[in-house]
Design a protein around this motif. Structure first.
Motif, PDB file in Angstrom:
ATOM      1  N   GLU A   1       0.901  -1.145   0.020  1.00  0.00           N
ATOM      2  CA  GLU A   1      -0.019  -0.153   0.039  1.00  0.00           C
ATOM      3  C   GLU A   1       0.781   1.512  -0.041  1.00  0.00           C
ATOM      4  O   GLU A   1       0.765   2.272  -0.628  1.00  0.00           O
ATOM      5  CB  GLU A   1      -1.240  -0.067   1.060  1.00  0.00           C
ATOM      6  CG  GLU A   1      -2.175  -0.870   1.105  1.00  0.00           C
ATOM      7  CD  GLU A   1      -3.091  -0.585   0.099  1.00  0.00           C
ATOM      8  OE1 GLU A   1      -3.939   0.243   0.194  1.00  0.00           O
ATOM      9  OE2 GLU A   1      -3.099  -0.957  -1.146  1.00  0.00           O
ATOM     10  N   ALA A   2       1.951   1.216   0.780  1.00  0.00           N
ATOM     11  CA  ALA A   2       2.695   2.280   0.747  1.00  0.00           C
ATOM     12  C   ALA A   2       3.684   2.779  -0.562  1.00  0.00           C
ATOM     13  O   ALA A   2       3.834   3.796  -0.913  1.00  0.00           O
ATOM     14  CB  ALA A   2       3.822   2.350   1.963  1.00  0.00           C
ATOM     15  N   TYR A   3       3.918   1.574  -1.189  1.00  0.00           N
ATOM     16  CA  TYR A   3       4.901   1.790  -2.495  1.00  0.00           C
ATOM     17  C   TYR A   3       3.715   2.244  -3.489  1.00  0.00           C
ATOM     18  O   TYR A   3       4.157   3.175  -4.446  1.00  0.00           O
ATOM     19  CB  TYR A   3       5.062   0.345  -3.025  1.00  0.00           C
ATOM     20  CG  TYR A   3       5.797   0.229  -4.296  1.00  0.00           C
ATOM     21  CD1 TYR A   3       7.108   0.668  -4.318  1.00  0.00           C
ATOM     22  CD2 TYR A   3       5.066   0.183  -5.359  1.00  0.00           C
ATOM     23  CE1 TYR A   3       7.755   0.879  -5.630  1.00  0.00           C
ATOM     24  CE2 TYR A   3       5.590   0.256  -6.822  1.00  0.00           C
ATOM     25  CZ  TYR A   3       6.854   0.511  -7.040  1.00  0.00           C
ATOM     26  OH  TYR A   3       7.525   0.912  -7.979  1.00  0.00           O
TER      27      TYR A   3
ATOM     28  N   ASN B   1      10.849  -0.205  -8.417  1.00  0.00           N
ATOM     29  CA  ASN B   1      11.775   0.466  -7.468  1.00  0.00           C
ATOM     30  C   ASN B   1      11.188   1.654  -6.994  1.00  0.00           C
ATOM     31  O   ASN B   1      10.074   1.696  -7.551  1.00  0.00           O
ATOM     32  CB  ASN B   1      13.371   0.188  -7.731  1.00  0.00           C
ATOM     33  CG  ASN B   1      13.495   1.248  -9.173  1.00  0.00           C
ATOM     34  OD1 ASN B   1      12.740   2.098  -9.266  1.00  0.00           O
ATOM     35  ND2 ASN B   1      14.735   0.690  -9.409  1.00  0.00           N
ATOM     36  N   ASP B   2      12.049   2.378  -6.363  1.00  0.00           N
ATOM     37  CA  ASP B   2      11.433   3.846  -6.114  1.00  0.00           C
ATOM     38  C   ASP B   2      11.177   4.651  -7.042  1.00  0.00           C
ATOM     39  O   ASP B   2      10.572   5.855  -7.371  1.00  0.00           O
ATOM     40  CB  ASP B   2      12.304   4.611  -5.050  1.00  0.00           C
ATOM     41  CG  ASP B   2      12.341   3.651  -3.735  1.00  0.00           C
ATOM     42  OD1 ASP B   2      11.491   3.232  -3.447  1.00  0.00           O
ATOM     43  OD2 ASP B   2      13.410   4.094  -3.053  1.00  0.00           O
TER      44      ASP B   2
ATOM     45  N   SER C   1       8.428   5.311 -15.477  1.00  0.00           N
ATOM     46  CA  SER C   1       8.315   6.166 -14.309  1.00  0.00           C
ATOM     47  C   SER C   1       7.235   6.261 -13.335  1.00  0.00           C
ATOM     48  O   SER C   1       6.011   5.960 -14.024  1.00  0.00           O
ATOM     49  CB  SER C   1       8.585   7.580 -14.925  1.00  0.00           C
ATOM     50  OG  SER C   1       8.537   8.509 -13.898  1.00  0.00           O
ATOM     51  N   ARG C   2       7.358   6.502 -12.236  1.00  0.00           N
ATOM     52  CA  ARG C   2       6.438   6.644 -11.273  1.00  0.00           C
ATOM     53  C   ARG C   2       5.665   7.979 -11.329  1.00  0.00           C
ATOM     54  O   ARG C   2       4.737   8.073 -10.484  1.00  0.00           O
ATOM     55  CB  ARG C   2       6.595   5.962  -9.713  1.00  0.00           C
ATOM     56  CG  ARG C   2       6.989   4.544  -9.829  1.00  0.00           C
ATOM     57  CD  ARG C   2       7.548   4.155  -8.359  1.00  0.00           C
ATOM     58  NE  ARG C   2       6.500   4.284  -7.446  1.00  0.00           N
ATOM     59  CZ  ARG C   2       6.700   4.586  -6.009  1.00  0.00           C
ATOM     60  NH1 ARG C   2       7.718   4.358  -5.675  1.00  0.00           N
ATOM     61  NH2 ARG C   2       5.721   4.557  -5.481  1.00  0.00           N
TER      62      ARG C   2
END
Length: 155
Positions: free
Chosen positions: A17-19, A68-69, A99-100
């Motif tokens: 959930e945090a990701y 990843n981040d 990209s996020r």
């Protein structure tokens, strides 16, 4: 306890959930706009699937997986089940790192959705066999009645 797994850890769910939190609104808005069903963490995997019925038949989805981040992985898939021959015909799109950043992600989701909707029957990446033990228990009609009803996508 998603999917009935008692070993699924609450910490793992909280981590997922945090990701996905920074991109969750973009994914949900995209799903609503295009009439897609959001399925989160199927079989406890760190994946949001945007699910729909393919206009040529069968089911399809855009899987947005944990990377990843900086990026997520996007992979579209479409399948049509042939209950009589116990086969699943699959078309996989290329797995792509995205990209996020919400605007970039939404743009790539749009492209992936359009691509899947333009795929044609017979352009399969794989034909999976060996479903006799599971599918042989029911008729095609019974199996279809048990399957989730996914929406028809809108462009």
């Amino acid at each position: 306890m998603p999917n009935g797994n008692p070993d699924y850890l609450e910490d793992e769910f909280a981590d997922y959930e945090a990701y996905f939190s920074p991109i969750s609104e973009a994914l949900q808005v995209f799903a609503i706009k295009h009439n897609l069903l959001v399925e989160k963490y199927y079989h406890e995997a760190p994946v949001w699937s945007l699910c729909f019925c393919h206009p040529e038949g069968g089911s399809a989805k855009l899987d947005v997986s944990r990377g990843n981040d900086e990026f997520v992985e996007l992979r579209p898939v479409w399948w049509i089940d042939e209950y009589e021959s116990f086969c699943r015909n699959l078309k996989w799109g290329e797995k792509e790192r995205i990209s996020r950043e919400n605007t970039v992600l939404t743009k790539r989701l749009n492209s992936a959705l359009r691509a899947v909707l333009n795929w044609n029957i017979g352009e399969w990446s794989d034909v999976a066999k060996g479903y006799e033990q599971i599918w042989g228990r029911y008729s095609a009609e019974e199996f279809e009645a048990m399957s989730p009803s996914w929406p028809t996508p809108k462009l």
